[in-house]
Design an enzyme around this catalytic site. Sequence first.
Site, PDB file in Angstrom:
ATOM      1  N   ASP A  18      -6.759  -3.553  -6.099  1.00 45.70           N
ATOM      2  CA  ASP A  18      -6.596  -2.420  -5.264  1.00 45.70           C
ATOM      3  C   ASP A  18      -4.853  -1.782  -5.727  1.00 45.70           C
ATOM      4  O   ASP A  18      -4.796  -0.716  -5.677  1.00 45.70           O
ATOM      5  CB  ASP A  18      -6.795  -2.448  -3.865  1.00 45.70           C
ATOM      6  CG  ASP A  18      -7.793  -3.230  -3.295  1.00 45.70           C
ATOM      7  OD1 ASP A  18      -8.248  -4.062  -4.261  1.00 45.70           O
ATOM      8  OD2 ASP A  18      -8.213  -3.021  -2.166  1.00 45.70           O
ATOM      9  N   ASP A  59       0.914  -1.214  -0.092  1.00 48.52           N
ATOM     10  CA  ASP A  59      -0.005  -0.005   0.122  1.00 48.52           C
ATOM     11  C   ASP A  59       0.844   1.312   0.117  1.00 48.52           C
ATOM     12  O   ASP A  59       0.255   2.292   0.237  1.00 48.52           O
ATOM     13  CB  ASP A  59      -0.959  -0.129   1.320  1.00 48.52           C
ATOM     14  CG  ASP A  59      -2.096  -1.016   0.889  1.00 48.52           C
ATOM     15  OD1 ASP A  59      -2.735  -1.045  -0.112  1.00 48.52           O
ATOM     16  OD2 ASP A  59      -2.377  -1.700   1.935  1.00 48.52           O
TER      17      ASP A  59
END
Length: 399
Positions: A177, A118
């Site tokens: 994602d 992330d």
Amino acid sequence: MRYRIQARQLLLPVLLWIAGLASAQQQQPLSKAIDAALNNAVNQYKYLRDHLPPGVMPKTFLATKKLETSGSSWWTSGFYPGSLLYLYEYSKDTAMLNEANRRLVLLEKEQFNKGTHDLGFMMFCSFGNANRLNPSKAYTDILVNSARSLSTRFNPTVGCIQSWNARNGWKFPVIIDNMMNLELLFWATKFTGDSSFYKIAVTHANTTIKNHYRADHSSWHVVDYDPETGAVRAKQTAQGFADSSAWARGQAWGLYGFTVMYRSTKDKKYLVQADAIAQFLLHHPNLPADKIPYWDYNSIDIPATYRDASAAAITASALLELSRYTDAKKSAQYISTAEQIIRALSSRVYTAAPGENGGFLLKHSTGNLPGNSEVDVPLTYADYYYIEAMLRYKQLKNK
Ligand code: GLY
């Protein structure tokens, strides 16, 4: 006494909010409604700042009136400073910049975090914006180190960056994602001249087109790979309604991610991919009239289930960028859909009254419904992409 001062301080923002929303409902030009929404956002984020303990990042505000926060290693840690920087860019209010700088310090150490995919979200939405507004060696060092850390998760046999560490029986899970973390890598190649970051991003995106996308251009959430052979082991969901369903935020991440791919490479296949995702979403029979999707396009509980304002905000921002690259007919369709989304999000249904909602802007996002976590709540990333979409709209109209 303290209450009376707070009430007085809130009176003007509340009146401005009511006036802004009332005129938004009378269909004032969207750019005027956006200015009202952005001015409201600056005030609302001052409220959030004043209620946020030091040393943490905001996450959400629960129905029990509790502000939930996180440490810097949580995937959403970059959105609050990023939103503050966008609001500073818009308003030039140094209160936004000062608070962003205070929180950026907390994030610095994540540049060396190799335990998460992330880093694009965390570091590019924060330090990427900080460096764009005030370029500095300190910021570029952090961003280059972050890109290096992210690259350590790339496996050339699989052709992907590993999202989560092995868990739930998965050996090398990659989630849709992850397309959002590639922008940091393109920036790193541009800045350093080292093409390895670029090559990783392109390989990851190509593998994702091949294995994450279905014939109808919807996407699986999780694809698990064998890290030794690169073979696909499973296609599943973690946050969606079913393995075979179209989890709304995942579709939005893919749309945004492939739009960035086209911007960064000018390879037409990514434009084709982004357009195809957009067409899947905009023609979906379960997309409501206000264009704010349910949390999963295939939930069997529709219409008696939750919306996801975050998916709508990400979609609006992506569509506004995509409208600049595509043909005139699609471009008009994308701008008009983004306009509808921004209007809906700026209405009383989705925008919180000043001092409500813990200081977050938007209500009604869904983080992880199957995990019974963050359901029908405000979320930092909903606010971030909503602000970004409004700024993109203003830029588009000012051209
Ligand atoms: N993992 C990011 C999200 O929940 O969308």
